[in-house]
Design an enzyme around this catalytic site. Sequence first.
Site, PDB file in Angstrom:
ATOM      1  N   HIS A  66       0.851  -1.190   0.000  1.00 51.08           N
ATOM      2  CA  HIS A  66       0.000   0.000   0.000  1.00 51.08           C
ATOM      3  C   HIS A  66       0.882   1.234   0.000  1.00 51.08           C
ATOM      4  O   HIS A  66       1.977   1.220   0.564  1.00 51.08           O
ATOM      5  CB  HIS A  66      -0.911  -0.004   1.233  1.00 51.08           C
ATOM      6  CG  HIS A  66      -2.055   0.955   1.146  1.00 51.08           C
ATOM      7  ND1 HIS A  66      -1.916   2.288   1.470  1.00 51.08           N
ATOM      8  CD2 HIS A  66      -3.347   0.781   0.764  1.00 51.08           C
ATOM      9  CE1 HIS A  66      -3.091   2.894   1.300  1.00 51.08           C
ATOM     10  NE2 HIS A  66      -3.968   2.021   0.874  1.00 51.08           N
TER      11      HIS A  66
ATOM     12  N   ASP B  10      -7.944  -4.672  -0.431  1.00 54.81           N
ATOM     13  CA  ASP B  10      -8.442  -5.124  -1.731  1.00 54.81           C
ATOM     14  C   ASP B  10      -8.271  -6.618  -1.950  1.00 54.81           C
ATOM     15  O   ASP B  10      -8.982  -7.209  -2.759  1.00 54.81           O
ATOM     16  CB  ASP B  10      -7.715  -4.370  -2.860  1.00 54.81           C
ATOM     17  CG  ASP B  10      -7.954  -2.875  -2.793  1.00 54.81           C
ATOM     18  OD1 ASP B  10      -9.121  -2.481  -2.708  1.00 54.81           O
ATOM     19  OD2 ASP B  10      -6.977  -2.112  -2.809  1.00 54.81           O
TER      20      ASP B  10
END
Length: 475
Positions: free
Chosen positions: A336, A392
């Site tokens: 991320h 995700d």
Amino acid sequence: MGQPTATPDSVNSLTVHDNRTGKVYNIPIVDNSIPATAFKTIQAPRAPGEREENETEKGLRVSDKGFLNTAVLRSEITFIDGDAGILRYRGYPIEQLALHSSHLETAYLLIYGSLPTKPQFKIFETEVLHHGVTHADAEQFCRSFRYDAHPMAILTSAFAYLGSYYGEANPSLQGQSLYTRGNAASLEIMDKQIYRLIGKATTLAAMAYRVRQGREFVTPPTGLSYTGSFLYQMDHLGEENYTPNPILEKALDVLFLLHADHEMNASSTTVLQTGSSLVDPYSAIAAGCASLYGPLHGGANEAVIRMLISIGKPENVPAFLEAVKKREKVLSGFGHRVYKTSDPRSFIVRKTADEVFKITGKDELLETAMALHAAAMKDEYFIKRKLAPNVDFWSGLIYRAMGFPLDFFPVLFAVPRVVGWLAHWRQMMLQEGGVKIWRPRQIYVGASKRDYVPIDERVAVEGLRKGPSAISHSG
């Protein structure tokens, strides 16, 4: 001659020595940040042969490609510590909110700054659900799209379309101080648009879904929750006393809560950049939706599913990871921009996935996902690069298990993120000192001044990217 010196006014300051001029500058440090405009005072004469476009005499500029370390505002909304894996909404840990709160209650928290009392929440929830109904023309608008139009294209367009219906919400028509006055009348107008946007987000998303299915639109029901109403509008087929599965309804509510805000991400920044011109909030939200549409942002969970489909069976995971190391394949759902250890949302989503799979049955890709997760977390290559699963990685599996088509995944991201966009927009409209339009600087590295040459006297500049491409036309 000795060098000029400056005594810091406070220990909370930065002392800068400009080796070009020998001058020393003291720049205040407030909340562990320094004002970029302070560097404009650090001026120097242009060096021999230096380009005039550098504007050296006008002070230093701060170069930060991609906003890697530039704070654009002061905010009270969301705190993230990427190294420690911490996410808090208005000070409340995301883990506590996911366990005890709901998406709409958390929306109230993000927008207004505190958890609501029962009477406060009743007003907010009632208004949001009441404003879920759209004008009858909205059906004609959504039906005007092709059956195979991407649902994000429909949703983005629909948000912009909404703004055309509410002239009282447009500062261009009502005066530029419409939302910045901060008095009771101004706040009432602002709140009404907030209710409308949150309420209609699910309705427009459901309409985009049903366009793809070739099915009639469903009027938002009464008596259901925010996510329950959303599922009802998408799946209702005319059954008597139909209600969505409560476990799936709760799972979607948790996912909505987790996606409600994430500080200064690309789409939130887009909303604020657009909103800084004092455009109506519908146009600002449409701009955020367009930003989220991109595969580096809202399309990430869709990319995870496509990756897992390409891997196929768990036994293919080792070969896939080796291809990732050779940069032949892309690993989606890991790592991320902010989180350098683990994404705190991923643990909550993983637990939610287990609850969903009890109802839907295990997704055939789950074993592949678990094998990929286990292998990557043990591999020194990924450990060294701090590539842990993010939100995700698991959310796409939940959406897939619930029956959502792949290209609808970004819509399921955009609908809850409307809340965060509005929270940041409202904060900016009411900030002390008013709203200043966002106008970043650039570093010009193009040609210096040159004179116009008549077309017959020009020499062609050849090479890739140096001219327009020739396109072949069919038919």
